[in-house]
Enzyme design. Sequence first.
Site, PDB file in Angstrom:
ATOM      1  N   VAL A  16     143.301 -36.411  57.495  1.00 54.82           N
ATOM      2  CA  VAL A  16     143.412 -37.820  57.095  1.00 54.82           C
ATOM      3  C   VAL A  16     143.997 -38.669  58.233  1.00 54.82           C
ATOM      4  O   VAL A  16     143.535 -39.790  58.485  1.00 54.82           O
ATOM      5  CB  VAL A  16     144.261 -37.962  55.801  1.00 54.82           C
ATOM      6  CG1 VAL A  16     144.342 -39.414  55.371  1.00 54.82           C
ATOM      7  CG2 VAL A  16     143.680 -37.114  54.680  1.00 54.82           C
ATOM      8  N   LYS A  98     149.486 -37.048  46.825  1.00 56.06           N
ATOM      9  CA  LYS A  98     149.575 -37.140  45.349  1.00 56.06           C
ATOM     10  C   LYS A  98     150.647 -36.247  44.747  1.00 56.06           C
ATOM     11  O   LYS A  98     151.274 -36.610  43.767  1.00 56.06           O
ATOM     12  CB  LYS A  98     148.234 -36.837  44.681  1.00 56.06           C
ATOM     13  CG  LYS A  98     147.541 -35.592  45.154  1.00 56.06           C
ATOM     14  CD  LYS A  98     146.415 -35.955  46.033  1.00 56.06           C
ATOM     15  CE  LYS A  98     146.047 -34.868  46.977  1.00 56.06           C
ATOM     16  NZ  LYS A  98     144.799 -35.137  47.648  1.00 56.06           N
ATOM     17  N   GLU A 122     147.098 -45.787  47.192  1.00 60.39           N
ATOM     18  CA  GLU A 122     145.702 -45.761  46.714  1.00 60.39           C
ATOM     19  C   GLU A 122     144.982 -44.492  47.179  1.00 60.39           C
ATOM     20  O   GLU A 122     144.188 -43.903  46.435  1.00 60.39           O
ATOM     21  CB  GLU A 122     144.957 -46.995  47.236  1.00 60.39           C
ATOM     22  CG  GLU A 122     143.581 -47.180  46.668  1.00 60.39           C
ATOM     23  CD  GLU A 122     143.593 -47.557  45.186  1.00 60.39           C
ATOM     24  OE1 GLU A 122     143.183 -46.698  44.394  1.00 60.39           O
ATOM     25  OE2 GLU A 122     143.989 -48.681  44.835  1.00 60.39           O
ATOM     26  N   ILE A 129     137.875 -44.445  46.309  1.00 59.99           N
ATOM     27  CA  ILE A 129     137.673 -45.302  45.115  1.00 59.99           C
ATOM     28  C   ILE A 129     138.949 -46.107  44.834  1.00 59.99           C
ATOM     29  O   ILE A 129     140.014 -45.515  44.638  1.00 59.99           O
ATOM     30  CB  ILE A 129     137.313 -44.456  43.869  1.00 59.99           C
ATOM     31  CG1 ILE A 129     136.010 -43.685  44.095  1.00 59.99           C
ATOM     32  CG2 ILE A 129     137.207 -45.339  42.633  1.00 59.99           C
ATOM     33  CD1 ILE A 129     135.631 -42.742  42.968  1.00 59.99           C
ATOM     34  N   GLY A 180     137.132 -29.663  55.322  1.00 67.18           N
ATOM     35  CA  GLY A 180     138.362 -30.460  55.209  1.00 67.18           C
ATOM     36  C   GLY A 180     138.532 -31.123  53.857  1.00 67.18           C
ATOM     37  O   GLY A 180     139.353 -32.011  53.692  1.00 67.18           O
ATOM     38  N   GLU A 183     142.613 -28.761  49.793  1.00 67.81           N
ATOM     39  CA  GLU A 183     144.023 -28.835  50.144  1.00 67.81           C
ATOM     40  C   GLU A 183     144.398 -27.585  50.935  1.00 67.81           C
ATOM     41  O   GLU A 183     143.734 -26.542  50.834  1.00 67.81           O
ATOM     42  CB  GLU A 183     144.878 -28.888  48.874  1.00 67.81           C
ATOM     43  CG  GLU A 183     144.803 -30.189  48.122  1.00 67.81           C
ATOM     44  CD  GLU A 183     145.388 -31.364  48.902  1.00 67.81           C
ATOM     45  OE1 GLU A 183     146.417 -31.195  49.558  1.00 67.81           O
ATOM     46  OE2 GLU A 183     144.791 -32.450  48.853  1.00 67.81           O
ATOM     47  N   ASP A 194     145.759 -30.563  41.409  1.00 73.87           N
ATOM     48  CA  ASP A 194     145.554 -31.791  42.179  1.00 73.87           C
ATOM     49  C   ASP A 194     145.006 -32.906  41.273  1.00 73.87           C
ATOM     50  O   ASP A 194     145.480 -34.043  41.304  1.00 73.87           O
ATOM     51  CB  ASP A 194     144.569 -31.469  43.319  1.00 73.87           C
ATOM     52  CG  ASP A 194     144.149 -32.697  44.098  1.00 73.87           C
ATOM     53  OD1 ASP A 194     144.855 -33.066  45.042  1.00 73.87           O
ATOM     54  OD2 ASP A 194     143.103 -33.288  43.745  1.00 73.87           O
ATOM     55  N   LYS A 198     146.779 -36.637  40.130  1.00 75.08           N
ATOM     56  CA  LYS A 198     146.090 -37.935  40.184  1.00 75.08           C
ATOM     57  C   LYS A 198     146.072 -38.583  38.799  1.00 75.08           C
ATOM     58  O   LYS A 198     146.237 -39.794  38.670  1.00 75.08           O
ATOM     59  CB  LYS A 198     144.663 -37.749  40.720  1.00 75.08           C
ATOM     60  CG  LYS A 198     144.671 -37.321  42.180  1.00 75.08           C
ATOM     61  CD  LYS A 198     143.325 -36.813  42.620  1.00 75.08           C
ATOM     62  CE  LYS A 198     143.367 -36.378  44.067  1.00 75.08           C
ATOM     63  NZ  LYS A 198     142.158 -35.662  44.486  1.00 75.08           N
ATOM     64  N   GLY A 296     137.955 -36.056  52.411  1.00 73.52           N
ATOM     65  CA  GLY A 296     137.485 -36.151  53.788  1.00 73.52           C
ATOM     66  C   GLY A 296     138.264 -37.202  54.555  1.00 73.52           C
ATOM     67  O   GLY A 296     138.820 -38.139  53.974  1.00 73.52           O
TER      68      GLY A 296
HETATM   69  N1  LIG Z   1     142.006 -34.006  53.259  1.00 76.57           N
HETATM   70  C1  LIG Z   1     141.637 -34.865  52.310  1.00 76.57           C
HETATM   71  O1  LIG Z   1     140.448 -35.081  52.048  1.00 76.57           O
HETATM   72  C2  LIG Z   1     142.699 -35.634  51.546  1.00 76.57           C
HETATM   73  C3  LIG Z   1     142.288 -36.596  50.612  1.00 76.57           C
HETATM   74  C4  LIG Z   1     143.255 -37.351  49.935  1.00 76.57           C
HETATM   75  C5  LIG Z   1     144.587 -37.107  50.172  1.00 76.57           C
HETATM   76  N2  LIG Z   1     144.973 -36.142  51.066  1.00 76.57           N
HETATM   77  C6  LIG Z   1     146.406 -35.952  51.295  1.00 76.57           C
HETATM   78  O2  LIG Z   1     146.705 -36.387  52.621  1.00 76.57           O
HETATM   79  C7  LIG Z   1     147.789 -35.616  53.147  1.00 76.57           C
HETATM   80  C8  LIG Z   1     147.350 -34.993  54.472  1.00 76.57           C
HETATM   81  O3  LIG Z   1     146.265 -34.131  54.233  1.00 76.57           O
HETATM   82  P1  LIG Z   1     145.382 -33.561  55.440  1.00 76.57           P
HETATM   83  O4  LIG Z   1     144.179 -32.987  54.797  1.00 76.57           O
HETATM   84  O5  LIG Z   1     145.227 -34.583  56.496  1.00 76.57           O
HETATM   85  O6  LIG Z   1     146.324 -32.371  55.977  1.00 76.57           O
HETATM   86  P2  LIG Z   1     146.137 -31.552  57.338  1.00 76.57           P
HETATM   87  O7  LIG Z   1     144.787 -31.720  57.901  1.00 76.57           O
HETATM   88  O8  LIG Z   1     146.638 -30.176  57.048  1.00 76.57           O
HETATM   89  O9  LIG Z   1     147.170 -32.262  58.345  1.00 76.57           O
HETATM   90  C9  LIG Z   1     148.536 -32.254  58.089  1.00 76.57           C
HETATM   91  C10 LIG Z   1     149.253 -32.960  59.201  1.00 76.57           C
HETATM   92  O10 LIG Z   1     150.631 -33.069  58.857  1.00 76.57           O
HETATM   93  C11 LIG Z   1     151.406 -32.717  59.971  1.00 76.57           C
HETATM   94  N3  LIG Z   1     152.713 -32.235  59.519  1.00 76.57           N
HETATM   95  C12 LIG Z   1     152.988 -31.228  58.645  1.00 76.57           C
HETATM   96  N4  LIG Z   1     154.322 -31.132  58.454  1.00 76.57           N
HETATM   97  C13 LIG Z   1     154.893 -32.092  59.228  1.00 76.57           C
HETATM   98  C14 LIG Z   1     156.225 -32.498  59.468  1.00 76.57           C
HETATM   99  N5  LIG Z   1     157.253 -31.902  58.864  1.00 76.57           N
HETATM  100  N6  LIG Z   1     156.447 -33.551  60.323  1.00 76.57           N
HETATM  101  C15 LIG Z   1     155.410 -34.166  60.936  1.00 76.57           C
HETATM  102  N7  LIG Z   1     154.107 -33.827  60.745  1.00 76.57           N
HETATM  103  C16 LIG Z   1     153.863 -32.800  59.902  1.00 76.57           C
HETATM  104  C17 LIG Z   1     150.590 -31.667  60.692  1.00 76.57           C
HETATM  105  O11 LIG Z   1     151.092 -31.586  62.010  1.00 76.57           O
HETATM  106  P3  LIG Z   1     150.386 -30.674  63.133  1.00 76.57           P
HETATM  107  O12 LIG Z   1     149.138 -31.437  63.506  1.00 76.57           O
HETATM  108  O13 LIG Z   1     151.370 -30.649  64.220  1.00 76.57           O
HETATM  109  O14 LIG Z   1     150.104 -29.364  62.492  1.00 76.57           O
HETATM  110  C18 LIG Z   1     149.194 -32.260  60.564  1.00 76.57           C
HETATM  111  O15 LIG Z   1     148.962 -33.191  61.584  1.00 76.57           O
HETATM  112  C19 LIG Z   1     148.141 -34.595  52.068  1.00 76.57           C
HETATM  113  O16 LIG Z   1     149.188 -35.100  51.285  1.00 76.57           O
HETATM  114  C20 LIG Z   1     146.879 -34.513  51.216  1.00 76.57           C
HETATM  115  O17 LIG Z   1     147.148 -34.162  49.870  1.00 76.57           O
HETATM  116  C21 LIG Z   1     144.051 -35.413  51.748  1.00 76.57           C
END
Ligand SMILES: NC(=O)c1ccc[n+]([C@@H]2O[C@H](COP(=O)([O-])OP(=O)(O)OC[C@H]3O[C@@H](n4cnc5c(N)ncnc54)[C@H](OP(=O)(O)O)[C@@H]3O)[C@@H](O)[C@H]2O)c1
Length: 403
Positions: A16, A98, A122, A129, A180, A183, A194, A198, A296
């Site tokens: 994200v 979430k 959001e 959405i 991606g 979770e 999850d 929501k 995504g």
């Molecule tokens: N993926 C989706 O489609 C999606 C959709 C809606 C909501 N979300 C939500 O968005 C959030 C991020 O998801 P993601 O899919 O982007 O996760 P991700 O790809 O696993 O990326 C997580 C990121 O968080 C960083 N991180 C973890 N612990 C940290 C800390 N203590 N201090 C600083 N940075 C830290 C990681 O750092 P490093 O890069 O150094 O490892 C990485 O850059 C989650 O809450 C998820 O539920 C995701």
Amino acid sequence: MVNRALKLGIFGYGCVGQGLHDVLISSKGMNATIAKICVKDKTKKRRISMDHFTYDKYDILNDPEINLVVELIDDDKEALTIVKAAMERGKNVVTANKKMVAENLKELVKLQEQTKTSFLYEASTCGSIPIIRNLEEYYDNELLYSVRGIFNGSSNYILSNMHNDDKKYEDALLKAQELGFAETEPALDVEGVDAKYKLVIITLHAYGMFIDPDQVFHYGISNISKHDIRYAREKGYKIKLVPYVGKLNKSTITLYVLPRFIPPEKYLYNVDYEYNGVIAEAAFSDKQFFYGKGAGGHPTGSAVLSDISACTYDYKYEYKKKHHNRVKNYSTNIDIEIYFRYHDPAILRKFPFKSISEQYFAKEFNYLIGSINLNDLMKLREEINKLNVFIVNTGRKSGKINL
Ligand SMILES: NC(=O)c1ccc[n+]([C@@H]2O[C@H](COP(=O)([O-])OP(=O)(O)OC[C@H]3O[C@@H](n4cnc5c(N)ncnc54)[C@H](OP(=O)(O)O)[C@@H]3O)[C@@H](O)[C@H]2O)c1
């Protein structure tokens, strides 16, 4: 209108975080600059210059010039610490997390009110959405009967792969992870947790009630088998994971997350793969259907961008339904008709069906269609995923033959 210049401190540069970065640099006319991005792993190579990054959260939290913290990390405990510290320092916060939001909603809303900051999330519900803002603004005074839909892109991706492409559950899950959508902890997606987070967030904006996620029944798709897909196909249905919040009477709502049979004429039937769909049913606007990508980097990044943009004009959720205080009770005392696939008939002793309308016995699997009280399913929630059964809400009123 205010057009406040924003200086962003971003936490996370994963799926994200990178999606948001792409969206931000392509969007023109936003009065926002990125000051720092805080990440965790010092050994990881990054797509952009290392000058942008820090590994110390206080480089963002203690920088008085940063007025907006964007929290996009995958560690909910640390996310809560960051979000609280940011609001306590008078910084606005946008988050996509979430789990963190749903589990701490009451505390965070109180903190937001005390600190008079904007706290927007959001992107935490249904990706691109804009459902929270619609529930806040459009359905301000509407008599909402229910909100339901497909809130989890990863499990929907798996179900579509199994139903449309004959993929095996394990292969489809792996693909969702590679793309991606899933979770970091896949159980959150496939066990309906999850979707439940929501649903709890949506419930606050739809009905003004804080519901503890632990009090909501969730059951996902991790036990689904080819027999269930075949059964659904033969009947012309698809199986979708559908969270539901709706009114039982003027002041009482119920919530649950269950797989559900969806016939072809229903809106959700064609919501496939990583797409999400939300149906809001109300007294005057009738049924409205929102459709869009639920997971995504770019779709979620675009929802984060919309919240960032809202911060330029100091937008805050007003939690209007909470102040209306019309819905006061939460109940799980409802009968639901389910398809129940099982192997060992002895398991039926655990499930106190009120009535059974159909039963089928075969060598490889058995199923029945019966009516059961949600409270009785709630009692089994610790063990239900470990049992060799699969449950689908038929979506019909309860069964006919009383036992
Ligand atoms: N993926 C989706 O489609 C999606 C959709 C809606 C909501 N979300 C939500 O968005 C959030 C991020 O998801 P993601 O899919 O982007 O996760 P991700 O790809 O696993 O990326 C997580 C990121 O968080 C960083 N991180 C973890 N612990 C940290 C800390 N203590 N201090 C600083 N940075 C830290 C990681 O750092 P490093 O890069 O150094 O490892 C990485 O850059 C989650 O809450 C998820 O539920 C995701």
